[in-house]
Design an enzyme around this catalytic site. Structure first.
Site: not given
Ligand code: UDP
Ligand code: MG
Length: 153
Positions: A9, A49, A112, A115, A126
């Site tokens: 990212k 997303y 974070n 992805h 994906e």
């Molecule tokens: N995200 C966020 N707030 C939330 C949930 C998700 O900012 O409450 C963002 C975060 O960058 C995350 C991404 O959206 O990595 C995708 O969310 P997901 O729940 O799929 O988490 P991941 O699979 O990345 O752990």
């Molecule tokens: Mg995810």
């Protein structure tokens, strides 16, 4: 063998962590099958997303993911989807285990670092979304017999 998608990212790009993160996947024994830098379009982010499109913070996700180009890569290995998710750590960098990428390099939910695909099914979708078939490479991983035992292969 499974294949999975990782996106470095903008937080990884701006903090100059791309090499460090890629190094972790390499050292683990995963095989790099594809890698490229790209600027994510509105459409690609909406698809990627889709599960968060209706959340109030979606505009912030979009802005964050478009802040710089990202690096997308494909990693291959036995159970690679789960292996990479475990290396990534849990979503919130403040909660992610030390030793994981998110746990070691971040203190944010949004910023974070990476992805990583969450299921084998989503990994296939994906990879297809981010790469053309001619951008994912098949080649022999020469250390394979020292990365896995013969009865694992
Ligand atoms: N995200 C966020 N707030 C939330 C949930 C998700 O900012 O409450 C963002 C975060 O960058 C995350 C991404 O959206 O990595 C995708 O969310 P997901 O729940 O799929 O988490 P991941 O699979 O990345 O752990
Ligand atoms: Mg995810």
């Amino acid at each position: 063998m499974e294949r999975t998608l990782v996106i470095l990212k903008p937080s990884a790009i701006q903090r100059a962590l791309a090499g460090e993160v890629i190094r972790r996947f390499e050292r683990k024994g995963l095989k790099l099958c594809a890698i490229k830098m790209m600027q994510l379009s509105d459409e690609l982010i909406q698809q990627h997303y889709a599960h968060l499109v209706d959340r109030p913070f979606f505009p912030r996700i979009k802005e964050s993911m478009q802040a710089t180009p990202v690096i997308v890569c494909c990693w291959e290995g036995i159970e690679a989807v789960q292996v990479v998710r475990d290396l990534a750590g849990t979503t919130n960098g403040r909660k992610a285990a030390p030793g994981s990428i998110r746990g070691d390099f971040g203190v944010s939910v949004q910023e974070n670092i990476i992805h990583a695909s969450d299921t084998v099914e989503n990994a296939a979708i994906e990879l297809n979304r981010f790469f053309g078939a001619d951008e994912i490479f098949d080649y022999q991983q020469s250390a394979l017999n020292f990365i896995y035992a013969s009865d694992e292969l």
